[in-house]
Motif scaffolding. Structure first.
Motif, PDB file in Angstrom:
ATOM      1  N   SER A 102       5.205 -61.266 110.610  1.00  0.00           N
ATOM      2  CA  SER A 102       4.487 -61.129 109.347  1.00  0.00           C
ATOM      3  C   SER A 102       5.131 -62.002 108.257  1.00  0.00           C
ATOM      4  N   MET A 103       6.455 -61.906 108.182  1.00  0.00           N
ATOM      5  CA  MET A 103       7.174 -62.689 107.172  1.00  0.00           C
ATOM      6  C   MET A 103       7.045 -64.188 107.460  1.00  0.00           C
ATOM      7  N   ARG A 106       4.648 -65.798 109.016  1.00  0.00           N
ATOM      8  CA  ARG A 106       3.311 -66.307 108.681  1.00  0.00           C
ATOM      9  C   ARG A 106       3.126 -66.407 107.168  1.00  0.00           C
ATOM     10  N   GLN A 107       3.640 -65.432 106.442  1.00  0.00           N
ATOM     11  CA  GLN A 107       3.512 -65.484 104.983  1.00  0.00           C
ATOM     12  C   GLN A 107       4.314 -66.643 104.396  1.00  0.00           C
ATOM     13  N   ARG A 108       5.500 -66.857 104.991  1.00  0.00           N
ATOM     14  CA  ARG A 108       6.331 -67.978 104.515  1.00  0.00           C
ATOM     15  C   ARG A 108       5.642 -69.310 104.792  1.00  0.00           C
ATOM     16  N   PHE A 111       2.475 -69.853 105.087  1.00  0.00           N
ATOM     17  CA  PHE A 111       1.345 -69.952 104.165  1.00  0.00           C
ATOM     18  C   PHE A 111       1.842 -70.368 102.772  1.00  0.00           C
ATOM     19  N   TYR A 112       2.902 -69.718 102.335  1.00  0.00           N
ATOM     20  CA  TYR A 112       3.450 -70.028 101.005  1.00  0.00           C
ATOM     21  C   TYR A 112       3.997 -71.462 100.953  1.00  0.00           C
ATOM     22  N   ASP A 113       4.693 -71.856 102.022  1.00  0.00           N
ATOM     23  CA  ASP A 113       5.296 -73.189 102.045  1.00  0.00           C
ATOM     24  C   ASP A 113       4.242 -74.303 102.077  1.00  0.00           C
ATOM     25  N   ILE A 121      -0.052 -72.322  95.111  1.00  0.00           N
ATOM     26  CA  ILE A 121      -0.738 -71.057  94.871  1.00  0.00           C
ATOM     27  C   ILE A 121      -0.870 -70.783  93.383  1.00  0.00           C
ATOM     28  N   SER A 122      -2.066 -70.370  92.978  1.00  0.00           N
ATOM     29  CA  SER A 122      -2.231 -69.984  91.583  1.00  0.00           C
ATOM     30  C   SER A 122      -3.162 -68.785  91.478  1.00  0.00           C
ATOM     31  N   VAL A 123      -2.996 -68.045  90.412  1.00  0.00           N
ATOM     32  CA  VAL A 123      -3.786 -66.847  90.180  1.00  0.00           C
ATOM     33  C   VAL A 123      -4.400 -66.961  88.792  1.00  0.00           C
ATOM     34  N   LEU A 155      -7.948 -65.990  93.046  1.00  0.00           N
ATOM     35  CA  LEU A 155      -6.785 -66.554  93.717  1.00  0.00           C
ATOM     36  C   LEU A 155      -7.120 -67.925  94.287  1.00  0.00           C
ATOM     37  N   LYS A 156      -6.191 -68.837  94.141  1.00  0.00           N
ATOM     38  CA  LYS A 156      -6.445 -70.187  94.637  1.00  0.00           C
ATOM     39  C   LYS A 156      -5.244 -70.683  95.437  1.00  0.00           C
ATOM     40  N   ALA A 157      -5.500 -71.118  96.653  1.00  0.00           N
ATOM     41  CA  ALA A 157      -4.437 -71.696  97.486  1.00  0.00           C
ATOM     42  C   ALA A 157      -4.894 -73.084  97.906  1.00  0.00           C
ATOM     43  N   LYS A 208      -1.028 -78.105 100.517  1.00  0.00           N
ATOM     44  CA  LYS A 208      -0.198 -79.207 100.046  1.00  0.00           C
ATOM     45  C   LYS A 208      -0.484 -80.437 100.886  1.00  0.00           C
TER      46      LYS A 208
END
Lengths: 61, 174
Positions: free
Chosen positions: A26-27, A29-31, A33-35, A39-41, A51-53, A56
């Motif tokens: 879980s961590m 996959r989230q990392r 995605f984040y990397d 990301i902006s809200v 939410l916008k992703a 990169k």
């Protein structure tokens, strides 16, 4: 001359406590995605959360 | 976007409500800007008009109780505080094909862990990440790879953290 520790001691931490696996799935996959995304809200005046992703761009492109 | 806490962001924290009064007051108070207590990072909306969440990082050490002595396992980066405003706690950021949901809390923790890795590589060495989880946060941290302390492991707590569950995350992988 030493100022902090006895000179006959080795420099080591206990070093035996390590993760048995790199990360939970879980961590990881989230990392990933984040990397890989910027990301902006955005909050609208009515309080709605948008939410916008944005993926990169590859620097080699 | 997640930025270092600055004095100009303090008016934005007025309405911050994570459901935990201590964590809310920490952010609203000048302690959030006090480097003696830790360094605060705020998760802001795109136009910087609202605070979605925040975390605060400090340092510590993880130790082993050996009789009357406490022997150091290693240094830690300690997550002093981690909170998301109630308004955003259940907002799903992304849902994978498999149905897995990414929440803003996961996004903010990813940023936090990435920052910790950067700090460790470039500024201050550490072996572990530690935190004291609230009852609500415990399951979230377990899912994210944190664990309960093993027998005889200990690290110091703030007075405010006494009722919390100590957890840790080794930064070195076997």
């Amino acid at each position: 001359m030493n100022y902090a520790i006895p000179s006959n001691r080795s420099f080591s931490t206990k070093g035996t406590v390590v993760r048995k696996k790199p990360m939970t799935d879980s961590m990881r996959r989230q990392r990933e995605f984040y990397d890989n995304h910027d990301i902006s809200v955005r909050i609208t005046p009515s309080g709605e959360c948008i939410l916008k992703a944005t993926k990169k761009e590859d620097k080699n492109d | 976007m997640i930025k270092s806490m600055l004095p100009e962001f303090q008016p934005l924290t007025k309405g911050f409500n994570s459901g935990n009064e201590y964590l809310d007051n920490f952010l609203k108070n000048s302690v959030a800007l006090d480097p003696a207590l830790g360094k605060t990072y705020v998760f802001l909306s795109e136009d910087e008009s609202d605070v979605i969440g925040y975390y605060n990082l400090g340092t510590g050490s993880l130790e082993e109780n050996q009789g009357t002595d406490r022997i150091k396992y290693g240094g830690t980066i300690h997550i002093n505080a981690f909170a998301i405003d109630i308004k955003y706690q259940n907002v799903v950021f992304n849902e994978t094909v498999a149905g897995e949901k990414f929440y803003l809390s996961g996004i903010m923790l990813s940023d936090c862990m990435k920052r910790i890795e950067y700090i460790r590589e470039n500024h201050v060495g550490a072996s572990f990440v530690t935190l004291n989880a609230t009852e609500d946060g415990r399951r979230f941290y377990l899912r994210m790879g944190f664990d309960y302390l093993e027998e005889n492991m200990i690290f110091s707590k703030e007075e405010s953290e006494v009722s919390c569950v100590p957890m840790y995350f080794p930064l070195d992988v076997e």
